[in-house]
Design a protein around this motif. Structure first.
Motif, PDB file in Angstrom:
ATOM      1  N   SER A  32      -5.782   5.772 -12.503  1.00 60.59           N
ATOM      2  CA  SER A  32      -6.706   4.978 -13.308  1.00 60.59           C
ATOM      3  C   SER A  32      -8.160   5.418 -13.157  1.00 60.59           C
ATOM      4  O   SER A  32      -9.015   4.979 -13.911  1.00 60.59           O
ATOM      5  CB  SER A  32      -6.575   3.500 -12.963  1.00 60.59           C
ATOM      6  N   ALA A  33      -8.445   6.286 -12.184  1.00 62.97           N
ATOM      7  CA  ALA A  33      -9.829   6.717 -11.941  1.00 62.97           C
ATOM      8  C   ALA A  33     -10.329   7.581 -13.101  1.00 62.97           C
ATOM      9  O   ALA A  33      -9.628   8.468 -13.585  1.00 62.97           O
ATOM     10  CB  ALA A  33      -9.911   7.482 -10.631  1.00 62.97           C
ATOM     11  N   PHE A  34     -11.559   7.301 -13.532  1.00 60.03           N
ATOM     12  CA  PHE A  34     -12.180   8.038 -14.631  1.00 60.03           C
ATOM     13  C   PHE A  34     -13.642   8.264 -14.272  1.00 60.03           C
ATOM     14  O   PHE A  34     -14.394   7.306 -14.083  1.00 60.03           O
ATOM     15  CB  PHE A  34     -12.058   7.229 -15.928  1.00 60.03           C
ATOM     16  N   ARG A  35     -14.030   9.527 -14.155  1.00 61.55           N
ATOM     17  CA  ARG A  35     -15.420   9.852 -13.833  1.00 61.55           C
ATOM     18  C   ARG A  35     -16.235   9.894 -15.123  1.00 61.55           C
ATOM     19  O   ARG A  35     -15.884  10.581 -16.075  1.00 61.55           O
ATOM     20  CB  ARG A  35     -15.514  11.189 -13.124  1.00 61.55           C
ATOM     21  N   TYR A  42     -15.006   4.957 -12.514  1.00 60.99           N
ATOM     22  CA  TYR A  42     -14.529   3.677 -13.022  1.00 60.99           C
ATOM     23  C   TYR A  42     -13.009   3.692 -12.933  1.00 60.99           C
ATOM     24  O   TYR A  42     -12.385   4.749 -12.949  1.00 60.99           O
ATOM     25  CB  TYR A  42     -14.945   3.492 -14.491  1.00 60.99           C
ATOM     26  N   TYR A  43     -12.430   2.515 -12.891  1.00 58.71           N
ATOM     27  CA  TYR A  43     -10.976   2.389 -12.879  1.00 58.71           C
ATOM     28  C   TYR A  43     -10.585   1.697 -14.178  1.00 58.71           C
ATOM     29  O   TYR A  43     -10.965   0.558 -14.425  1.00 58.71           O
ATOM     30  CB  TYR A  43     -10.525   1.627 -11.628  1.00 58.71           C
ATOM     31  N   VAL A  44      -9.874   2.439 -15.014  1.00 57.46           N
ATOM     32  CA  VAL A  44      -9.541   1.982 -16.359  1.00 57.46           C
ATOM     33  C   VAL A  44      -8.038   1.765 -16.428  1.00 57.46           C
ATOM     34  O   VAL A  44      -7.256   2.675 -16.165  1.00 57.46           O
ATOM     35  CB  VAL A  44      -9.979   3.019 -17.421  1.00 57.46           C
ATOM     36  N   TYR A  45      -7.649   0.532 -16.773  1.00 54.76           N
ATOM     37  CA  TYR A  45      -6.243   0.156 -16.860  1.00 54.76           C
ATOM     38  C   TYR A  45      -5.924  -0.274 -18.281  1.00 54.76           C
ATOM     39  O   TYR A  45      -6.803  -0.727 -19.015  1.00 54.76           O
ATOM     40  CB  TYR A  45      -5.941  -1.006 -15.908  1.00 54.76           C
TER      41      TYR A  45
END
Length: 146
Positions: free
Chosen positions: A88-91, A97-100
């Protein structure tokens, strides 16, 4: 937007969205449930602002859409919320950020993310989450109700 996600789900409003909807559209569109403000639904369970245009579901209040609706079907956090933090990690802008995804959305197709999702949609969602922008270009249906 597939529209099915706007059925039988509670849409909690932050105070800013509550105030905007009540002042512009009236109190009849919001109910208070204990300490929460929730967007009202029609008898069939759909959102009161959901309409069908050209065979697609669109939001009747696109420009005033609540934050939770703008972000749906994504959930963005500044910390890992669930066990799959690596996936879920997005730089973005030198921050992680952690995007779910809400898998209850029928429009979700699992697999490798497209280039547009990675380069346009998720950055837009993060900017909306951070309140750096309010308008949507890539993360919503382009149809507008007349």
């Amino acid at each position: 937007m597939c529209g099915k996600c706007c059925y039988n789900s509670r849409v909690p409003l932050n105070f800013e969205d509550y105030a905007k909807i009540v002042s512009k559209y009236g109190e009849i569109y919001v109910i208070q449930d204990q300490n929460l403000f929730i967007l009202r639904h029609k008898k069939d369970g759909s959102c009161v602002f959901l309409k069908i245009k050209e065979g697609k579901y669109v939001c009747k209040i696109q420009e005033d859409k609540p934050l939770v609706c703008k972000l749906f079907p994504f959930r963005v956090y500044s910390y890992p919320k669930f066990n799959n933090e690596h996936d879920s990690a997005f730089r973005y802008n030198d921050k992680i950020y952690y995007v779910y995804l809400d898998l209850n959305c029928n429009g979700i197709k699992l697999g490798n993310p497209s280039e547009e999702l990675v380069s346009k949609v998720i950055p837009e969602i993060i900017d909306i989450y951070e309140r750096k922008r309010s308008s949507q270009e890539y993360s919503t249906c382009p149809l507008r109700l007349c």
